[in-house]
Design an enzyme around this catalytic site. Structure first.
Site, PDB file in Angstrom:
ATOM      1  N   ASN A   7     -10.620  -0.613  -0.364  1.00  0.00           N
ATOM      2  CA  ASN A   7     -11.820   0.067   0.121  1.00  0.00           C
ATOM      3  C   ASN A   7     -11.853   1.555  -0.195  1.00  0.00           C
ATOM      4  O   ASN A   7     -12.904   2.175  -0.145  1.00  0.00           O
ATOM      5  CB  ASN A   7     -11.978  -0.151   1.634  1.00  0.00           C
ATOM      6  N   HIS A   8     -10.698   2.158  -0.541  1.00  0.00           N
ATOM      7  CA  HIS A   8     -10.681   3.581  -0.906  1.00  0.00           C
ATOM      8  C   HIS A   8     -10.666   3.793  -2.414  1.00  0.00           C
ATOM      9  O   HIS A   8     -10.351   4.883  -2.888  1.00  0.00           O
ATOM     10  CB  HIS A   8      -9.464   4.274  -0.284  1.00  0.00           C
ATOM     11  N   ASP A  23       0.800  -1.230   0.000  1.00  0.00           N
ATOM     12  CA  ASP A  23       0.000   0.000   0.000  1.00  0.00           C
ATOM     13  C   ASP A  23       0.841   1.293   0.000  1.00  0.00           C
ATOM     14  O   ASP A  23       1.412   1.661   1.036  1.00  0.00           O
ATOM     15  CB  ASP A  23      -0.942  -0.003   1.206  1.00  0.00           C
TER      16      ASP A  23
HETATM   17 FE   LIG Z   1      -7.552  -0.403   2.649  1.00  0.00          FE
END
Ligand SMILES: [Fe+2]
Length: 260
Positions: free
Chosen positions: A67-68, A8
């Site tokens: 999720n973003h 990430d």
């Molecule tokens: Fe996430």
């Protein structure tokens, strides 16, 4: 072949680290494929088309999200038009974008990347366990190497997905928690597995966010606008080796490089 999965990417510090260091890392490790989760690349939430294009130019082959994925509206048309950027495949079918990409590496190997999202604390429209077998079977029909980014909160969900897909894909790599786990494993069927790849960004923080802002929110319960932290920037992820012809993984290890 050698594959780097970049964990990430968080905010400008994470982006800068990849842009500055990836060309040299590609060379140094003889990388054939680079997959990067960039769902926190735009100031900690979401990604924009400009950021994605810069990551591609720096040597990222496929971008995954989580999720973003839809936090930046600007990126919606780009999710539709560019086949190298993925949002979770088990998001609603009517949401912009796609969940699987197939790319060709320099030596002609066809590699597929599948992005899935977990169910605990996250919005999965469909169970990842229900859709994964069919999705990876489709990916395997056109590609020998298949990499799955399972963006999920719970260790149990991620381990279960690794076991479900063992022998069907090259690697199942977990993302989302931003904390790298110490369990790189070659599963019995030949699938590389890591519960969480970690975070590419500022580690002098609370999972990327300035510590003072996170503490203020937790201590007061008031809304606080989060900002990315700045220091102790690392590139984290997983380094995978596999047989390009069969897609079987032969080695997997955690990856961590300090930047600055
Ligand atoms: Fe996430």
């Amino acid at each position: 072949m050698r594959i780097l999965f970049i964990a990430d990417i968080f905010g400008a510090p994470g982006r800068r680290a990849v842009e500055q260091r990836l060309p040299e890392l590609r060379e140094q490790h003889g990388l054939d494929l680079v997959v990067a989760n960039a769902e926190n690349a735009a100031d900690g939430v979401g990604v924009t088309s400009r950021i994605a294009l810069k990551l591609f130019t720096s040597g990222v082959d496929v971008i995954t999200l989580g999720n973003h994925a839809y936090r930046q509206k600007e990126v919606y048309p780009f999710l539709q038009s560019d086949e190298r950027i993925l949002r979770p495949a088990n998001h609603p079918a009517n949401a912009p974008g796609r969940g699987t990409a197939v790319v060709e590496t320099a030596d002609g190997t066809r590699a597929a990347v599948v992005n899935l999202i977990g169910q605990l604390y996250l919005d999965a429209a469909r169970s990842p366990f229900e859709v994964a077998p069919e999705l990876v079977a489709q990916a395997r029909a056109t590609a020998d190497v298949v990499i799955v980014d399972f963006h999920a909160e719970a260790t149990s969900e991620k381990m279960a997905m690794g076991r479900l897909l063992d022998g069907r894909v090259t690697a199942v790599i977990g993302t989302h928690t931003h904390i790298q786990t110490n369990d790189p494993t070659l599963l019995p069927g030949g699938t590389a597995y890591l519960t969480d790849a970690g975070m590419t960004g500022p580690h002098d923080s609370v999972i990327g966010v300035r510590t003072d802002l996170v503490l203020r929110r937790f201590q007061t319960g008031l809304p606080v606008r989060f900002e990315p932290a700045e220091n102790d920037v690392r590139i984290e992820g997983a380094l995978i080796e596999c047989d390009a012809a069969t897609g079987r993984a032969t080695a997997v290890e955690t990856f961590r490089v300090s930047v600055e």
